[in-house]
Design a protein around this motif. Structure first.
Motif, mmCIF file in Angstrom:
data_model
loop_
_atom_site.group_PDB
_atom_site.id
_atom_site.type_symbol
_atom_site.label_atom_id
_atom_site.label_comp_id
_atom_site.label_asym_id
_atom_site.label_seq_id
_atom_site.Cartn_x
_atom_site.Cartn_y
_atom_site.Cartn_z
ATOM 1 N N GLY A 70 0.790 -1.220 0.000
ATOM 2 C CA GLY A 70 0.000 0.000 0.000
ATOM 3 C C GLY A 70 0.821 1.269 0.000
ATOM 4 N N THR A 71 0.330 2.269 0.707
ATOM 5 C CA THR A 71 0.949 3.595 0.648
ATOM 6 C C THR A 71 2.329 3.658 1.311
ATOM 7 N N ALA A 72 2.663 2.641 2.109
ATOM 8 C CA ALA A 72 3.980 2.628 2.765
ATOM 9 C C ALA A 72 4.906 1.569 2.174
ATOM 10 N N GLN A 73 4.612 1.135 0.951
ATOM 11 C CA GLN A 73 5.372 0.032 0.382
ATOM 12 C C GLN A 73 6.831 0.396 0.090
ATOM 13 N N ARG A 74 7.164 1.682 0.101
ATOM 14 C CA ARG A 74 8.571 2.039 -0.134
ATOM 15 C C ARG A 74 9.479 1.487 0.967
ATOM 16 N N LEU A 75 8.906 1.141 2.136
ATOM 17 C CA LEU A 75 9.719 0.479 3.165
ATOM 18 C C LEU A 75 10.264 -0.847 2.645
ATOM 19 N N ARG A 76 9.502 -1.475 1.745
ATOM 20 C CA ARG A 76 9.954 -2.718 1.119
ATOM 21 C C ARG A 76 10.739 -2.444 -0.164
ATOM 22 N N SER A 77 10.173 -1.593 -1.024
ATOM 23 C CA SER A 77 10.763 -1.401 -2.351
ATOM 24 C C SER A 77 12.013 -0.534 -2.350
ATOM 25 N N SER A 78 12.009 0.536 -1.561
ATOM 26 C CA SER A 78 13.153 1.457 -1.560
ATOM 27 C C SER A 78 14.167 1.130 -0.473
ATOM 28 N N TYR A 79 13.676 0.758 0.710
ATOM 29 C CA TYR A 79 14.584 0.507 1.831
ATOM 30 C C TYR A 79 14.894 -0.976 2.024
ATOM 31 N N ASN A 80 14.142 -1.821 1.319
ATOM 32 C CA ASN A 80 14.381 -3.270 1.346
ATOM 33 C C ASN A 80 14.331 -3.878 2.747
ATOM 34 N N PHE A 81 13.449 -3.380 3.577
ATOM 35 C CA PHE A 81 13.309 -3.945 4.918
ATOM 36 C C PHE A 81 12.622 -5.308 4.842
ATOM 37 N N LYS A 82 13.147 -6.262 5.589
ATOM 38 C CA LYS A 82 12.557 -7.592 5.678
ATOM 39 C C LYS A 82 11.851 -7.796 7.014
ATOM 40 N N ASN A 83 11.950 -6.814 7.897
ATOM 41 C CA ASN A 83 11.343 -6.920 9.225
ATOM 42 C C ASN A 83 9.835 -7.096 9.131
ATOM 43 N N ASP A 84 9.259 -7.642 10.207
ATOM 44 C CA ASP A 84 7.808 -7.624 10.336
ATOM 45 C C ASP A 84 7.394 -6.196 10.689
#
Length: 767
Positions: free
Chosen positions: A626-640
């Motif tokens: 969703g709107t915060a997906q850059r945590l995955r796409s840009s920062y590549n975080f794997k955390n829960d």
């Protein structure tokens, strides 16, 4: 015969009478001082109970010092914490015969007295022993005009003799090193060690110890922060003195002098250093706590936070706090430049713009001049007079000549920020950033400021809907609706790409922050139900009964928003923020325990376990897709991670809530003047303005294995019922019944909640 001859000599008589008169005068003068005619001198009994003002220490969860409250910056420690070379450096430099005299070094003292009186030579040396200096440190000096030095020296000599009778040399050294003034208004060796080298006294090396002892000769002239070269030279003098009196061999001395010392300066003043906003909150809480009868002294008097040397144990983690402050500073430095550049030549903070003119009339100086019946031109002329002032800047603070109006224009463009991290299971506050710089912006954006919360309020709306029986796979159209009973209010979406015939599930609508559906969910649930849900989740601020609350029109405190979100990872219960865990007096006695300060209370569940698990999946989807997906796409975080972004009208506030199993963090960014927002949504939206602070923060946590408990924690697994009920497509097109019965009406009302008929049941039923 010679004696008879002398007695008949008038000059001899005059000399004898003069000497006798002088002797008697000196004796009487001394007696007058001794009996207190020149000010009271502490008695033996008073000296038996030496009490000195001590700074109250604020400690983090690991007992690290993060700040102090004081009149004099002083912390007392025992003799056992003094390295031997510290004692040796002090004695060799300040009082070489310390162990041989009884408080007064007669030879040195008479040199000073007679040179000062007979030759008026004030540079004749101090003549002070360590004990005499202690007497001065403890009781200070008064002004007696031309006799000031003599009277004070005699008074100090009397006190010094009494001190020597009462205390051992070790005790005297302990008193001295705990009270002696060091540079930068610092009292006592422990405070000086922590301030200048960021180590405790027992951890000082010889070079550092000699540097601090050397500064005692002249606090300002040998301040190692201000005059490094001069301070190093003075350190070498101390080293040489240690060699001279046999405390150090020449070879070791040469090695020490060959190396420079390195400062690690710490700010513990209320408006400087680590976590100043947090310390301000602690101070406010202490002021209230210490007035309560059960926390007062045995004699019924309240403790003095600035003088009584209390130890306040807090929930803050100084490492997390440092990471949070770095994260904020790194992002805000870049964002401020982007913010100013984006406006180009249309800056809303300029002197001819409405925001500036409104703020100008709110100035205290403006109101004062207006009350004097000055014309607008006269007021403006007065406010345009330049004066030197220190200005905040991300490139480094500067001093400039600037008028009041120039300063107002300058500060109107500055963005501010806030952050709080709470451990959800306990409510303990681990990091707290109330603003970008406490020296210039003392308004706390965590506990004081109320701002519109934007889409971060939507999860509360959806929580209420689920609690009121709405299925997780209920679908709503993104089509905009006009609400006729609220002045034909027609909320729209940030993106106009949504198809009118496309319906979204609750999960998709929330994770992608679809405005029109949030209002429809509120409409179906009822405003009263949503407000009640917010209150159950810990929101105390007033929430107006209007449909726009679905989009976050309510003004809430950052800290209460954080409290509400803790419920999603705390068994559906909001966590009450906790700041202080224990208070001790200077003797180490607990005067307020954790249970005293944070009495256990049964907080009812704000909603069911089912609702919590569903909502957590919704909020996880916000990060994953969703709107915060850059945590995955840009920062590549794997955390829960779960979370929610938020942006308010005209991009005036940017929000992000980051939820992890063991840490809930809320960040906010905006201009203190609520008339001024970002120039465009791409820059001002929460995903761009506030989320990166959380991302920078988490990057540092991930790199620190000490915080694996936070970074490697996993969310609870949803129940089979939740998994089953969430098993639906995120979107679907209108079905046959919808197309058949669709009236194409784009108007509705909030006045009456419609009964759910067969058609609405069919339209809302999942596939």
């Amino acid at each position: 015969m010679l004696l008879n001859k002398l007695t008949k000599n008038k000059w001899f008589k005059y000399t004898l009478k003069g000497t006798l008169f002088l002797t008697v005068s000196i004796v009487l003068f001394f007696i007058s001082i001794y009996i207190g005619l020149w000010g009271k001198i502490p008695t033996i009994n008073q000296l038996k109970d030496l009490k000195q003002s001590q700074a109250t220490e604020v400690l983090d969860i690991k007992n690290n010092l993060i700040g102090k409250y004081y009149i004099y910056d002083r912390q007392s420690i025992p003799y056992s914490d003094f390295p031997q070379y510290l004692i040796d450096a002090l004695v060799a430099t300040e009082d070489a015969r310390f162990y041989d005299h009884h408080g007064i070094d007669t030879k040195s003292l008479f040199r000073v007295l007679f040179k000062t009186i007979l030759t008026a030579d004030e540079s004749s040396g101090g003549g002070s022993t360590i004990t005499l200096q202690l007497a001065k440190n403890l009781f200070g000096r008064q002004n007696y005009g031309p006799l000031t030095l003599v009277i004070n020296k005699i008074k100090e000599s009397i006190v010094a003799k009494r001190i020597e009778e009462l205390y051992s040399k070790e005790e005297i050294l302990t008193f001295y090193l705990n009270t002696v003034p060091f540079p930068d208004n610092t009292y006592g060796i422990e405070s000086a060690s922590l301030k200048f080298f960021n180590v405790h006294t027992k951890e000082l090396n010889l070079s550092q110890a000699a540097t601090l002892i050397g500064s005692l000769k002249a606090n300002n002239s040998f301040n190692p922060r201000l005059f490094h070269k001069r301070s190093r030279s003075r350190r070498d003098v101390v080293i040489n003195q240690m060699v001279k009196y046999g405390y150090l061999n020449p070879e070791e001395a040469s090695k020490i002098k060959a190396k420079d010392f390195v400062l690690n300066y710490q700010h513990y003043a209320p408006n400087q250093g680590l976590a100043p906003y947090f310390r301000a909150v602690i101070k406010k809480q202490l002021d209230s706590i210490l007035q309560l009868d059960k926390f007062k002294r045995p004699n019924g008097e309240p403790y003095n936070i600035n003088q009584d040397g209390l130890k306040v144990f807090t929930t803050l983690d100084n490492t997390l706090q440092r990471y949070a402050e770095i994260a904020m500073r790194d992002h805000m430095t870049k964002l401020q430049k982007q913010y100013e550049k984006a406006y180009g030549n249309h800056d809303p903070w300029l002197k001819n713009k409405p925001a500036f003119l409104a703020m100008k009339k709110r100035l205290k100086k403006y109101k004062t001049l207006k009350a004097l019946n000055l014309s607008e031109k006269e007021i403006t002329d007065s406010l345009n007079k330049p004066q030197k002032q220190e200005l905040f800047s991300w490139d480094g603070d500067t001093v400039k000549s600037m008028s009041t109006l120039d300063s107002l224009e300058y500060y109107l463009k500055i963005l501010n920020a806030g952050l709080i991290s709470i451990e959800p299971s306990t409510g303990e506050v681990r990091a707290y950033v109330g603003g970008i710089d406490y020296r210039f912006f003392q308004y706390d954006h965590v506990s004081q400021s109320k701002r519109q919360v934007g889409s971060t309020f939507k999860p509360i709306v959806y929580t209420a809907a689920l609690e009121n029986g709405m299925s997780p796979c209920t679908y709503f159209s993104a089509k905009a609706i006009t609400y006729t009973d609220y002045d034909d209010w027609k909320p729209t979406n940030a993106s106009e790409s949504d198809e009118d015939n496309l319906n979204y599930s609750l999960e998709y609508a929330l994770s992608h922050s679809v405005n029109t559906i949030a209002v429809k969910v509120l409409h179906e649930t009822g405003i009263d139900s949503v407000i009640s849900q917010a209150k159950a989740m810990g929101i105390k601020s007033h929430i107006e009964k209007v449909p726009s609350i679905a989009l976050g029109s309510s003004n809430l405190k950052l800290i209460e928003l954080a409290k509400a979100y803790t419920s999603f990872v705390n068994d559906s219960r909001p966590s009450e923020p906790v700041f202080i865990t224990k208070i001790e007096n200077k003797d180490g006695k607990v005067i307020a325990s954790y249970d005293d300060l944070n009495p256990e209370q049964t907080i009812p569940k704000a909603y069911s376990d089912y609702t919590r698990q569903v909502m957590l999946e919704f909020l996880k989807a916000t990060v994953n897709d969703g709107t915060a997906q850059r945590l995955r796409s840009s920062y590549n975080f794997k955390n829960d991670i779960a979370g929610k972004t938020g942006t308010t009208q005209d991009n005036k506030d940017g929000w992000f809530v980051g939820i992890m199993p063991n840490l809930v963090t809320v960040t906010w960014v905006g201009n203190d003047n609520q008339q001024i927002g970002f120039s465009n949504t791409s820059l001002g939206q929460g995903a761009n303005s506030a989320l990166p602070i959380f991302a920078n923060y988490l990057q540092q946590l991930n790199a620190d294995s000490n915080y694996n408990k936070i970074t490697r924690a996993f969310f609870e697994k949803p129940s089979d019922d939740v998994i089953k009920d969430l098993d639906c497509e995120p979107t679907k097109k209108d079905n046959f019944l919808q197309r058949l019965f669709e009236t194409n009406s784009d108007k509705t009302t909030f006045k009456k909640k419609k009964k759910k008929g067969i058609l609405s049941w069919l339209l809302g039923k999942k596939d």
